[in-house]
Design a protein around this motif. Structure first.
Motif, PDB file in Angstrom:
ATOM      1  N   UNK A 326      12.315   3.990  78.466  1.00 30.27           N
ATOM      2  CA  UNK A 326      12.299   3.629  76.874  1.00 30.27           C
ATOM      3  C   UNK A 326      11.246   2.733  76.644  1.00 30.27           C
ATOM      4  N   UNK A 327      10.573   2.950  75.542  1.00 29.79           N
ATOM      5  CA  UNK A 327       9.604   2.026  75.388  1.00 29.79           C
ATOM      6  C   UNK A 327      10.305   0.626  74.500  1.00 29.79           C
ATOM      7  N   UNK A 328       9.770  -0.314  74.639  1.00 23.10           N
ATOM      8  CA  UNK A 328      10.516  -1.648  74.324  1.00 23.10           C
ATOM      9  C   UNK A 328       9.432  -2.233  73.371  1.00 23.10           C
ATOM     10  N   UNK A 329      10.129  -2.765  72.115  1.00 24.80           N
ATOM     11  CA  UNK A 329       9.331  -3.187  71.003  1.00 24.80           C
ATOM     12  C   UNK A 329       8.846  -4.616  71.339  1.00 24.80           C
ATOM     13  N   UNK A 330       7.757  -5.128  70.834  1.00 25.35           N
ATOM     14  CA  UNK A 330       6.962  -6.484  71.063  1.00 25.35           C
ATOM     15  C   UNK A 330       8.086  -7.595  71.119  1.00 25.35           C
ATOM     16  N   UNK A 331       8.972  -7.489  70.141  1.00 23.85           N
ATOM     17  CA  UNK A 331       9.900  -8.671  69.936  1.00 23.85           C
ATOM     18  C   UNK A 331      11.189  -8.298  70.654  1.00 23.85           C
ATOM     19  N   UNK A 332      11.398  -7.262  71.538  1.00 27.43           N
ATOM     20  CA  UNK A 332      12.508  -6.992  72.002  1.00 27.43           C
ATOM     21  C   UNK A 332      13.667  -6.549  71.487  1.00 27.43           C
ATOM     22  N   UNK A 333      13.716  -6.373  70.259  1.00 26.93           N
ATOM     23  CA  UNK A 333      14.758  -5.957  69.304  1.00 26.93           C
ATOM     24  C   UNK A 333      14.922  -4.458  69.210  1.00 26.93           C
ATOM     25  N   UNK A 334      14.063  -3.777  69.727  1.00 30.83           N
ATOM     26  CA  UNK A 334      14.213  -2.500  69.446  1.00 30.83           C
ATOM     27  C   UNK A 334      13.908  -1.718  71.119  1.00 30.83           C
ATOM     28  N   UNK A 335      14.773  -1.027  71.450  1.00 26.75           N
ATOM     29  CA  UNK A 335      14.435  -0.209  72.706  1.00 26.75           C
ATOM     30  C   UNK A 335      14.716   1.359  72.549  1.00 26.75           C
ATOM     31  N   UNK A 336      13.953   2.106  72.642  1.00 30.32           N
ATOM     32  CA  UNK A 336      13.847   3.753  72.590  1.00 30.32           C
ATOM     33  C   UNK A 336      13.889   3.916  70.970  1.00 30.32           C
ATOM     34  N   UNK A 337      14.238   5.066  70.714  1.00 31.29           N
ATOM     35  CA  UNK A 337      14.189   6.227  71.497  1.00 31.29           C
ATOM     36  C   UNK A 337      13.178   6.835  72.273  1.00 31.29           C
ATOM     37  N   UNK A 338      11.918   6.180  71.672  1.00 32.87           N
ATOM     38  CA  UNK A 338      10.755   6.936  72.300  1.00 32.87           C
ATOM     39  C   UNK A 338      10.438   6.619  73.553  1.00 32.87           C
ATOM     40  N   UNK A 339      10.209   7.294  74.672  1.00 38.98           N
ATOM     41  CA  UNK A 339      10.215   7.072  76.227  1.00 38.98           C
ATOM     42  C   UNK A 339       9.061   7.525  76.665  1.00 38.98           C
ATOM     43  N   UNK A 340       8.513   7.112  78.011  1.00 37.59           N
ATOM     44  CA  UNK A 340       7.264   7.668  78.601  1.00 37.59           C
ATOM     45  C   UNK A 340       7.907   8.876  79.215  1.00 37.59           C
ATOM     46  N   UNK A 341       9.053   9.009  79.506  1.00 37.81           N
ATOM     47  CA  UNK A 341       9.846   9.973  80.136  1.00 37.81           C
ATOM     48  C   UNK A 341       9.330  10.271  81.860  1.00 37.81           C
ATOM     49  N   UNK A 342       8.933  11.410  82.026  1.00 41.73           N
ATOM     50  CA  UNK A 342       8.618  11.495  83.362  1.00 41.73           C
ATOM     51  C   UNK A 342       7.274  10.908  83.873  1.00 41.73           C
TER      52      UNK A 342
END
Length: 521
Positions: A326-342
Motif C-alpha cells: 500500500x502506498x503511504x501519503x507523505x504525511x503518513x495520514x493515508x495508507x492505501x488503497x492504491x498499492x504497488x501490488x505484485x
C-alpha cells in the motif's frame, strides 16, 4: 533427513495477486514453504513454485500424493470482464417475474461482455414443488434456433424454485442438448440457493466461465506434469474444501473466494484455534474473516461478485485496502488503497524502488527486517509513527466491523504482510503462528471434501427430525460422490428455519458435511 512416506506427502498452492505460495506437508508438519512471484500467465508461476518447494523439501517427485491449488483465475475474469463466453440466459417461470428479466441488476459492461442474451419462458414450480406452469417446449425450440443464429456456446437455465424441484431445469437441458449437442449448459439448481435473481446470476456467471475453466484446468495439468509429478490434483473452493478437476471445469464459480478461505483454514490449522478472527495481510488488501468451529463463517445474505449479487456459499470476508504494498501519503495520514501490488519487489524503497509503502514503514520502524533497511533510514520518525498508527487504526476498525459480540476472540495474523499488525488490536490479542506467511497454501494442503443441501421441505405428514435426517443423508451422499471417505464425514453446519409466510408447514433446511479425501489419511 528422516525418510518420507511414499505418496503420503501433499503440496498446497495458493495463487495470489502478488505471490504464488506453496508448501509441502506430511501429516501436520510443514516440510518446506516458498513464495514465488505470481506471473501474468499464472501457470508458469505455479510451475516455479512447485519446483522450488520440492527442492527445498528434499523429497522426490514420486513421494507427492496429491496437489491442492487455490486460484484467483475465475474471480479476476469476472472483475476484469475478460475471457468470458457469451451465454444464453434462459428463465423458466412466466408469467411470474416477467418485469425482472435475467441480468436486470448487472453492471452494463459485464452484461455486454457475455452478450446480454435473455430469454423467458413458461415453466417453474411453486415453493413445495408443484408445477407453476407447464414447460414451453416450442419456446425452447425457438431459443435453440436463435442460439445457432447468434453462435452462442453456453446456456444457463433457471427455474423458479429450481432448488426445490429441478425436474423442469433438467427437462429443458435435455431438450436443448438434443437440438444443440455441443452446447454447454448450466442448471441454477446445481449452484445457487433459494432466491431467484441471485441464483440465476450465479448460473449465468458459471456458464460464462466454462471455456476459461477448461483451458485453466488443462494448463494446471500441464504445469504439474511438466514439473515431473504424476499425482492427481484438486482445486479449493469457497467453503475451504476440495473439488476434483472435472468438477471445476463444470462449476468454476465455486472457487471464487478460495484464497481468503484457504487463509482462514490455514490459520486454524497452524494455531489449533477453532474460534478466532483472522487477518490475512497481502500485498494490496487485508482480508478479515471469522473462524467458527474451524471453518470460515459463511455469509448469510447475498454476496457481491464484480457488481453482481449472488447467493451460493461464500465466506463472510471484509477486505480493506491496506497491504504490504500500500502506498503511504507523505504525511503518513493515508495508507492505501492504491498499492504497488505484485511489483513490490522492485518498487518499494527497501527493494531499491522509489515508492513509500507500508512495508517500508514497517522496516523503518523496526517492526520487521526485510530488504535493505539502510534505504529507509532517512524517513522522519514522525512520519513513521503516524503511518504505523494509521495502518493499525484501519485494521482495528476492520476487525471491529467483523465482530458479532463483545467476546475477546484472539486475532490470528497471517499472510506476507502479517508484520503490519501490532501485538494487540484494542482488547484483542494478536497471534502470529509459525509459517503464517504461507497460511493460505497450508489451508489448501489440508482441505477436505464437502457436501451441502439447502432447500425447502414440506413437513406435512413428516417430522422435523425426519426432514433433517433426510437432508443430512443427501449431503453425505454428495460428499461421498465428491471423493470423501464415508467414515470420516462429520456435520459442520445444520440449520432449519420455519417459513411462516408459506403454507403447508414449510421449513428451509440447510446441512453441510465435510470429510477427508480418499488416499490422504
Amino acid at each position: 533427513m528422516t525418510p518420507k512416506s511414499v505418496n503420503r506427502l501433499r503440496i498446497g498452492i495458493d495463487v495470489g495477486g502478488t505471490n504464488t505460495d506453496a508448501v509441502v506437508m506430511e501429516g501436520r508438519q510443514v516440510l518446506a514453504a516458498v513464495k514465488a512471484p505470481t506471473t501474468s500467465d499464472v501457470t508458469s508461476g505455479i510451475q516455479d513454485a512447485l519446483e522450488r518447494v520440492i527442492a527445498q523439501a528434499q523429497v522426490s517427485h514420486s513421494q507427492i500424493g496429491h496437489v491442492m491449488i487455490g486460484t484467483t483465475h475465475f474471480t479476476n475474469a469476472i472483475v476484469e470482464r475478460k475471457n468470458l463466453s457469451e451465454v444464453a440466459a434462459i428463465r423458466l417461470g412466466l408469467p411470474a417475474a416477467a418485469c425482472l428479466p435475467p441480468m436486470v441488476d448487472w453492471p452494463t459492461d459485464l452484461r455486454a461482455a457475455i452478450g446480454g442474451h435473455r430469454y423467458m419462458l413458461k415453466g417453474g414450480f411453486e415453493y413445495d414443488g408443484r408445477v407453476l406452469s407447464e414447460l414451453d417446449v416450442d419456446g425452447l425450440a425457438e431459443i435453440a434456433n436463435d442460439i445457432i443464429k447468434k453462435g452462442i456456446g453456453a446456456a444457463a437455465i433457471t427455474s423458479i424454485f429450481g432448488p426445490v424441484n429441478d425436474d423442469m431445469e433438467r427437462r429443458a437441458r435435455d431438450i436443448l442438448q438434443s437440438l444443440l449437442p455441443g452446447l454447454d449448459i448450466v442448471l441454477s439448481s446445481q449452484i445457487g440457493r433459494i432466491g431467484l435473481l441471485e441464483r440465476e446470476s450465479a448460473a449465468i456467471m458459471n456458464a460464462a466461465l466454462l471455456d476459461l475453466s477448461n483451458s485453466t484446468i488443462s494448463a494446471f495439468e500441464g504445469a504439474i506434469s511438466t514439473s515431473g509429478l504424476t499425482c492427481g490434483f484438486s482445486i479449493t473452493q469457497n467453503d475451504g474444501t476440495l473439488m476434483e478437476a472435472d468438477m471445476v471445469r463444470r462449476y468454476p464459480v465455486m472457487t471464487f473466494a478460495s484464497g481468503p478461505t484457504n487463509s482462514l483454514r490455514g490459520a486454524t490449522f497452524l494455531t489449533n484455534l477453532r474460534n478466532a478472527i483472522v487477518v490475512d495481510v497481502g500485498g494490496t488488501t487485508s482480508d478479515i474473516g471469522i473462524l467458527a468451529e474451524g471453518f470460515p463463517r459463511q455469509a448469510s445474505s447475498t454476496v457481491d461478485i464484480g457488481g453482481v449479487r449472488t447467493n451460493f456459499r461464500m465466506p463472510d470476508i471484509l477486505a480493506i485496502g491496506v497491504g504490504g504494498g500500500s502506498i503511504v501519503a507523505e504525511d503518513g495520514t493515508r495508507v492505501g488503497p492504491v498499492s504497488v501490488g505484485h511489483k513490490i519487489a522492485s518498487e518499494a524503497m527497501v527493494f531499491g524502488g522509489t515508492a513509500l509503502t507500508a512495508t517500508d514503514v514497517a522496516v523503518g520502524s523496526g517492526v520487521t527486517n526485510i530488504g535493505a533497511p539502510s534505504r529507509v533510514t532517512n524517513l522522519q520518525p514522525d512520519l513513521l509513527k503516524t503511518a504505523l498508527q494509521t495502518i493499525h487504526q484501519q485494521i482495528e476498525r476492520g476487525v471491529d466491523r467483523c465482530r458479532v459480540s463483545a467476546d475477546p476472540l484472539p486475532v490470528i495474523a497471517v499472510g506476507g504482510g502479517a508484520f503490519l499488525l501490532p501485538d494487540h488490536l484494542g482488547d484483542l490479542e494478536v497471534i502470529r503462528p509459525e509459517n503464517a506467511s504461507v497460511a493460505n497454501a497450508v489451508g489448501a494442503a489440508i482441505a477436505q471434501v464437502s457436501g451441502e443441501v439447502d432447500r425447502i421441505f414440506n413437513l406435512e405428514g413428516a417430522t422435523r427430525e425426519t426432514a433433517l435426517a433426510a437432508a443430512e443423508d443427501e449431503a453425505r451422499n454428495r460428499a461421498i460422490q465428491a471423493g470423501a471417505i464415508p467414515q470420516s464425514i462429520e456435520v459442520v453446519e445444520r440449520e432449519d428455519v420455519p417459513l411462516a409466510y408459506l403454507p403447508g408447514n414449510a421449513t428451509r433446511i440447510r446441512v453441510r458435511v465435510v470429510g477427508d479425501m480418499e488416499g490422504l489419511l
